[in-house]
Motif scaffolding. Structure first.
Motif, PDB file in Angstrom:
ATOM      1  N   THR A  28       0.849  -1.182   0.000  1.00  0.00           N
ATOM      2  CA  THR A  28       0.000   0.000   0.000  1.00  0.00           C
ATOM      3  C   THR A  28       0.887   1.235   0.000  1.00  0.00           C
ATOM      4  OG1 THR A  28      -0.111  -0.012   2.414  1.00  0.00           O
ATOM      5  CG2 THR A  28      -1.889  -1.106   1.230  1.00  0.00           C
ATOM      6  N   ASN A  29       0.412   2.279  -0.670  1.00  0.00           N
ATOM      7  CA  ASN A  29       1.186   3.502  -0.743  1.00  0.00           C
ATOM      8  C   ASN A  29       1.133   4.311   0.531  1.00  0.00           C
ATOM      9  OD1 ASN A  29       2.209   3.308  -3.388  1.00  0.00           O
ATOM     10  ND2 ASN A  29       0.253   3.963  -4.220  1.00  0.00           N
ATOM     11  N   CYS A  30      -0.013   4.302   1.160  1.00  0.00           N
ATOM     12  CA  CYS A  30      -0.258   5.210   2.259  1.00  0.00           C
ATOM     13  C   CYS A  30      -0.287   4.445   3.574  1.00  0.00           C
ATOM     14  CB  CYS A  30      -1.592   5.911   2.020  1.00  0.00           C
ATOM     15  SG  CYS A  30      -1.878   7.269   3.103  1.00  0.00           S
ATOM     16  N   MET A  31       0.547   4.861   4.514  1.00  0.00           N
ATOM     17  CA  MET A  31       0.563   4.220   5.834  1.00  0.00           C
ATOM     18  C   MET A  31       0.663   5.287   6.907  1.00  0.00           C
ATOM     19  SD  MET A  31       2.857   0.796   5.366  1.00  0.00           S
ATOM     20  CE  MET A  31       2.222   0.095   6.899  1.00  0.00           C
ATOM     21  N   ALA A  93      -1.522   1.643  10.492  1.00  0.00           N
ATOM     22  CA  ALA A  93      -2.655   1.574   9.578  1.00  0.00           C
ATOM     23  C   ALA A  93      -2.171   1.735   8.148  1.00  0.00           C
ATOM     24  CB  ALA A  93      -3.676   2.657   9.914  1.00  0.00           C
ATOM     25  N   ALA A  94      -2.899   1.112   7.225  1.00  0.00           N
ATOM     26  CA  ALA A  94      -2.562   1.203   5.811  1.00  0.00           C
ATOM     27  C   ALA A  94      -3.817   1.527   5.014  1.00  0.00           C
ATOM     28  CB  ALA A  94      -1.950  -0.099   5.324  1.00  0.00           C
ATOM     29  N   SER A  95      -3.608   2.257   3.940  1.00  0.00           N
ATOM     30  CA  SER A  95      -4.733   2.688   3.108  1.00  0.00           C
ATOM     31  C   SER A  95      -4.446   2.401   1.647  1.00  0.00           C
ATOM     32  CB  SER A  95      -4.965   4.188   3.303  1.00  0.00           C
ATOM     33  OG  SER A  95      -5.909   4.682   2.404  1.00  0.00           O
ATOM     34  N   THR A  96      -5.497   2.123   0.894  1.00  0.00           N
ATOM     35  CA  THR A  96      -5.352   1.925  -0.537  1.00  0.00           C
ATOM     36  C   THR A  96      -5.318   3.264  -1.280  1.00  0.00           C
ATOM     37  OG1 THR A  96      -7.742   1.674  -0.685  1.00  0.00           O
ATOM     38  CG2 THR A  96      -6.432  -0.342  -0.522  1.00  0.00           C
ATOM     39  N   ARG A  97      -5.534   4.343  -0.576  1.00  0.00           N
ATOM     40  CA  ARG A  97      -5.437   5.665  -1.186  1.00  0.00           C
ATOM     41  C   ARG A  97      -3.998   5.994  -1.543  1.00  0.00           C
ATOM     42  NH1 ARG A  97      -9.574   9.634   0.300  1.00  0.00           N
ATOM     43  NH2 ARG A  97     -11.384   8.533   1.117  1.00  0.00           N
ATOM     44  N   VAL A 105      -9.332   8.395  10.276  1.00  0.00           N
ATOM     45  CA  VAL A 105      -9.438   6.931  10.451  1.00  0.00           C
ATOM     46  C   VAL A 105     -10.263   6.301   9.343  1.00  0.00           C
ATOM     47  CG1 VAL A 105      -9.107   6.990  12.943  1.00  0.00           C
ATOM     48  CG2 VAL A 105     -11.415   7.183  12.002  1.00  0.00           C
ATOM     49  N   ARG A 106     -11.204   7.061   8.784  1.00  0.00           N
ATOM     50  CA  ARG A 106     -12.093   6.520   7.756  1.00  0.00           C
ATOM     51  C   ARG A 106     -11.373   6.259   6.442  1.00  0.00           C
ATOM     52  NH1 ARG A 106     -16.403  11.251   8.230  1.00  0.00           N
ATOM     53  NH2 ARG A 106     -14.397  12.352   8.258  1.00  0.00           N
ATOM     54  N   ASP A 107     -10.190   6.822   6.284  1.00  0.00           N
ATOM     55  CA  ASP A 107      -9.438   6.638   5.050  1.00  0.00           C
ATOM     56  C   ASP A 107      -8.589   5.374   5.051  1.00  0.00           C
ATOM     57  OD1 ASP A 107      -8.696  10.194   4.628  1.00  0.00           O
ATOM     58  OD2 ASP A 107     -10.468   9.010   4.108  1.00  0.00           O
ATOM     59  N   PHE A 108      -8.526   4.684   6.184  1.00  0.00           N
ATOM     60  CA  PHE A 108      -7.620   3.553   6.319  1.00  0.00           C
ATOM     61  C   PHE A 108      -8.377   2.231   6.350  1.00  0.00           C
ATOM     62  CE2 PHE A 108      -3.549   5.572   6.699  1.00  0.00           C
ATOM     63  CZ  PHE A 108      -3.911   6.891   6.913  1.00  0.00           C
ATOM     64  N   ASP A 109      -7.833   1.274   5.586  1.00  0.00           N
ATOM     65  CA  ASP A 109      -8.525   0.010   5.360  1.00  0.00           C
ATOM     66  C   ASP A 109      -8.013  -1.132   6.231  1.00  0.00           C
ATOM     67  OD1 ASP A 109      -7.848   1.337   2.321  1.00  0.00           O
ATOM     68  OD2 ASP A 109      -9.956   1.025   2.869  1.00  0.00           O
ATOM     69  N   TYR A 110      -6.763  -1.020   6.653  1.00  0.00           N
ATOM     70  CA  TYR A 110      -6.132  -2.121   7.378  1.00  0.00           C
ATOM     71  C   TYR A 110      -5.507  -1.590   8.661  1.00  0.00           C
ATOM     72  CZ  TYR A 110      -6.468  -3.973   2.656  1.00  0.00           C
ATOM     73  OH  TYR A 110      -6.923  -4.349   1.427  1.00  0.00           O
ATOM     74  N   TRP A 111      -5.621  -2.380   9.717  1.00  0.00           N
ATOM     75  CA  TRP A 111      -5.136  -1.967  11.038  1.00  0.00           C
ATOM     76  C   TRP A 111      -4.388  -3.103  11.722  1.00  0.00           C
ATOM     77  CZ3 TRP A 111      -5.901   2.990  12.831  1.00  0.00           C
ATOM     78  CH2 TRP A 111      -6.779   3.774  12.091  1.00  0.00           C
ATOM     79  N   GLY A 112      -3.352  -2.715  12.474  1.00  0.00           N
ATOM     80  CA  GLY A 112      -2.678  -3.682  13.324  1.00  0.00           C
ATOM     81  C   GLY A 112      -3.395  -3.823  14.654  1.00  0.00           C
TER      82      GLY A 112
END
Length: 120
Positions: A28-31, A93-97, A105-112
């Motif tokens: 993912t590009n955005c973390m 957190a990681a985002s597909t954006r 927080v709403r922009d992130f798809d994956y969380w540890g």
């Protein structure tokens, strides 16, 4: 994408810690790093986008720094001058954006699962 944080612990005020996040699966590009203190909402700490741009919360300006390794499989948070207000569970957190400058927080798809930081 799976995210696993490490590096948390207890530290005295004024001390430093480095948090790490190991990412596996789709790149993912955005973390980012978020944190949540007891009784408070989860808040963004610092984020890095695929183009290298970073964004951060005012509360950590000049004290925290986010970085990624060249393979983009590891994310780090270098924390200095820690104080009691930094005590929280810290989440990777990681985002597909492509860009995640808003630290929302709403922009992130994956969380540890989080790693605890306690400053006394």
């Amino acid at each position: 994408v799976q995210l696993v944080e490490s590096g948390g612990g207890s530290v005295q005020a004024g001390g430093s810690l480095i948090l790490s996040c190991a990412a596996s699966g789709t790149s993912t590009n955005c973390m980012a790093w978020f944190r949540q203190a007891p009784g408070k909402e989860r808040e963004g700490v610092e984020a890095t986008s695929g183009d290298g741009r970073t964004s951060y919360a005012d509360s950590v300006k000049g004290r925290f720094a986010i970085s990624r390794d060249k393979t983009k499989t590891s994310l780090f948070l270098h924390m200095t001058s820690l104080n009691a207000e930094d005590t929280a569970m810290y989440y990777c957190a990681a985002s597909t954006r492509a860009v995640c400058s808003a630290l929302d927080v709403r922009d992130f798809d994956y969380w540890g699962q989080g790693t605890q930081v306690t400053v006394s």
